[in-house]
Enzyme design. Structure first.
Site, PDB file in Angstrom:
ATOM      1  CD  GLU A 272      11.266 -49.071  -9.077  1.00 45.18           C
ATOM      2  OE1 GLU A 272      10.974 -48.565  -7.969  1.00 45.18           O
ATOM      3  OE2 GLU A 272      12.131 -49.957  -9.210  1.00 45.18           O
TER       4      GLU A 272
ATOM      5  CD  GLU B 217       7.344 -44.158  -0.562  1.00 45.67           C
ATOM      6  OE1 GLU B 217       7.355 -42.957  -0.254  1.00 45.67           O
ATOM      7  OE2 GLU B 217       8.377 -44.858  -0.627  1.00 45.67           O
TER       8      GLU B 217
ATOM      9  CB  CYS C  39      -5.186 -11.357  22.073  1.00 46.23           C
ATOM     10  SG  CYS C  39      -5.479 -11.433  20.294  1.00 46.23           S
TER      11      CYS C  39
ATOM     12  CB  CYS D  35      -1.120  -8.983  19.374  1.00 51.71           C
ATOM     13  SG  CYS D  35      -2.289  -8.744  20.731  1.00 51.71           S
TER      14      CYS D  35
ATOM     15  CE  LYS E  53      11.813 -39.072  -4.649  1.00 56.02           C
ATOM     16  NZ  LYS E  53      10.847 -38.590  -3.661  1.00 56.02           N
TER      17      LYS E  53
ATOM     18  CG  ASP F 207      11.023 -32.061  -2.906  1.00 52.88           C
ATOM     19  OD1 ASP F 207      10.901 -31.798  -1.691  1.00 52.88           O
ATOM     20  OD2 ASP F 207      10.418 -32.979  -3.474  1.00 52.88           O
ATOM     21  CD  GLU F 208      11.649 -27.614  -7.282  1.00 53.15           C
ATOM     22  OE1 GLU F 208      11.254 -27.741  -6.105  1.00 53.15           O
ATOM     23  OE2 GLU F 208      10.889 -27.471  -8.250  1.00 53.15           O
ATOM     24  CE  LYS F 209      15.578 -21.449   0.313  1.00 57.85           C
ATOM     25  NZ  LYS F 209      14.729 -20.379   0.888  1.00 57.85           N
ATOM     26  CE1 TYR F 210      17.408 -31.360   3.072  1.00 57.51           C
ATOM     27  CE2 TYR F 210      17.548 -32.702   1.079  1.00 57.51           C
ATOM     28  CZ  TYR F 210      17.822 -32.517   2.419  1.00 57.51           C
ATOM     29  OH  TYR F 210      18.525 -33.479   3.102  1.00 57.51           O
TER      30      TYR F 210
END
Length: 595
Positions: A113, A178, A438, A432, A115, A32-35
């Protein structure tokens, strides 16, 4: 200016891809931080260059799309997302900003609230009876999941009269809430899923989303789904609703709609920070997964004045928790062969628990990641669950490295079939080239073919496929339809009841959309969206097989690389024979197109 435009386009493309995986495929590709950081970077560029803002930008909309399997429902009040913060100074800035907009000098009241990590839904009640339920979708159009929602015990089909305050039930009431699965129920669900020979769910959110979007409500009924209400989006009744968001939630509870016990009405931003710290300390003891808290301006009149953006309201925030980090020793690194022959390094760890999930291995994705970390077998590493979902090695703790560590030897031959490995992209990707010869590729191809989003053959899990392939009972996907009672009796621990159930499932799978059939073939790069588009354009599998490279390249969602993959897939004699065998009248597969 050209550079800025290209930068914005690149950010949008990456964010849209991540949103597609999260909202449509139920997969978390990044933390979430990167997004959030990338979304904020895009937002800043668009603020500096407002003439480059587009309606389709991820800053202006939510990432989901309604699927063709479900009836579409238009949300009269958009189901928006939330802006996220990760630091206390951002909350203080939010408090200051809304006071300026409201010309308010007093201490603000907030409804705080949890999350909950689940799936947002909208429920419409008329005269107390549930009329329909819908998913968020893209915020404007969602999926009709009324039948599936009706199987959830926590969702009342009829509201009860609140005799103390409001007497009659409202003529119209639209609820937002939710749907989720508790930690304990998720563990039990995965236990049953594994016993049935199926792949376990990666996390509780994916399980909730997948359960809610089942085409067969009887399957949803077997899943332990729960529900909490978090707001009213539309109301028409004899009495006006209270201005307080918190009081509205209490009213919902009186009507029989469950609300979470940890909702608090808090005065002042400093008390909100205390609430955040408290929830953070008890997070691991909660019965369900959360990834932060939600902070809402309590006054609904203030909410109206503050308004909403195209993507999120201006009166609410999600204050996210940082991803949990722990350390573990790397016992070994095994190279795993996937469906397309890509060979991936998998780090096996001494088991550790992060956010109630036991982690035993981490996908390293490619050789470059091993090199970047400087990883050796025997190292102690820091593990982070990105977005509290995907385990990732963050770094090697060099101070704990001993003389007993071993260098990771890169394979020159396929670890399964012994074929020579080819490399590309500066030797970062190993592959491969043996194809279905395989054993690993053959098994993975068959697993994909029978999977839920492909042919949906219930009861043919990975363990069953392992036995069938190892005993030489199936080689290609068309062999699945040649299985019979006598062949299946050879399988260990597979009784007559299981055999009959599997054979029924194989028979039921024969009536299938062309889109799912194309997806089931496992053409490299062809996901559900591309497969659906190919089905609509070409109408039959024969037309698709005969398509030229130019016409494929011109299609929506199909670039030159995927077009090339499709074209050459049908020029491979083995692939073509398998497809011809599958559509042979003797097997009896019936393909149809949904337009």
């Amino acid at each position: 200016m050209k550079f800025v435009k290209q930068k914005i386009q690149k950010l949008r493309k990456k964010l849209r891809h991540w949103e597609y995986l999260y909202y449509t495929k139920n997969e978390s590709a990044v933390s979430d931080e990167k997004y959030d950081a990338m979304l904020e970077k895009l937002n800043q560029l668009e603020q500096i260059y407002p003439h480059l803002i587009a309606e389709s930008s991820p800053t202006q909309r939510i990432g989901g799309v309604s699927q063709y399997n479900f009836k579409k429902i238009h949300h009269k009040v958009p189901m928006l997302s939330l802006n996220s913060i990760v630091a206390s100074f951002q909350l203080l800035s939010f408090d200051k900003r809304i006071k300026i907009k409201l010309h308010a000098n007093h201490v603000m009241s907030y409804c705080c609230e949890l999350k909950i990590d689940g799936v947002a839904v909208s429920l419409l009640y008329k005269e107390g009876k549930l009329i329909y339920a819908a998913t968020r979708g893209d915020g404007k159009i969602g999926e009709d999941v009324t039948e599936n929602i009706s199987t959830i015990r926590a969702v009342p089909m009829c509201l009860k009269i609140d005799s103390n305050k409001y007497g009659k039930l409202p003529y119209l009431l639209e609820i937002r809430g939710e749907v989720f699965i508790s930690k304990l129920c998720f563990l039990e669900l995965n236990k049953i899923t594994i016993q049935q020979g199926n792949k376990p769910f990666s996390n509780a959110r994916n399980a909730a989303s997948g359960s809610l979007r089942q085409l067969d409500p009887s399957v949803t009924a077997t899943r332990p789904l729960s529900f909490y209400c978090y707001g009213i989006s539309n109301y028409c009744g004899e009495k006006e609703l209270p201005d307080s968001h918190w009081e509205r939630l209490q009213l919902c509870e009186n009507w029989g709609l469950p609300i979470n016990n940890y909702i608090r009405l808090i005065s002042g931003v400093n008390k909100v920070l205390e609430y955040y710290s408290y929830i953070k300390t008890i997070r691991s003891n909660l019965e369900f997964n959360i990834d932060g808290i939600v902070i809402k301006v309590n006054s609904c009149a203030y909410q109206s004045k503050l308004g909403c953006g195209s993507r999120a309201p201006h009166w609410a925030l999600a204050y996210k928790f940082p991803s949990e980090v722990s350390s573990a020793k790397v016992d070994n690194v095994i190279f795993q062969v996937g469906r397309t022959g890509i060979i991936t390094p998998i780090a096996y760890l001494e088991p550790i628990v992060i956010s109630d999930v036991t982690i035993r291995k981490v996908n390293m994705h490619n050789i470059n990641e091993v090199k970047r970390l400087g990883l050796m077998i025997g190292d102690t590493v820091r593990i982070q669950r990105s977005g509290d979902v995907i385990p990732k090695i963050v770094e090697v703790i060099l101070s704990e490295r001993t003389d007993h560590v071993k260098t990771i030897e890169l394979p020159r031959f396929c670890p399964v079939c012994g074929s020579r490995i080819k490399t590309w992209r500066n030797q970062s990707i190993l592959r491969c080239t043996a194809g279905l010869s395989c054993l690993a590729q053959r098994k993975a191809t068959l697993e994909h073919f029978v999977s839920k989003k492909a042919m949906n053959i219930y009861g043919m899990g990975n363990k069953i496929i392992d036995q069938l392939v190892n005993q030489g009972l199936i080689f290609t996907s068309s062999d699945v339809f040649r299985l019979n009672k006598n062949k299946l009796l050879c399988l260990e621990g597979f009784g007559l009841e299981n055999i009959e159930r599997l054979l029924r499932s194989i028979e039921d799978s024969k009536k299938i959309t062309l889109a799912r059939f194309i997806y089931a073939l496992g053409i490299y790069g062809v996901g559900e969206t591309v497969a659906s588009n190919l089905a609509i354009v070409y109408k039959t599998i024969e037309n698709l097989a005969a398509a030229d490279l130019q016409s494929l390249s011109n299609l929506k969602y199909v670039g030159p690389i995927i077009a090339n993959n499709i074209y050459h897939f049908f020029r491979n004699p083995d692939n073509l024979k398998n497809v011809q065998d599958l559509i042979d009248p003797a097997i009896g597969i019936q393909l149809y197109v949904i337009t």
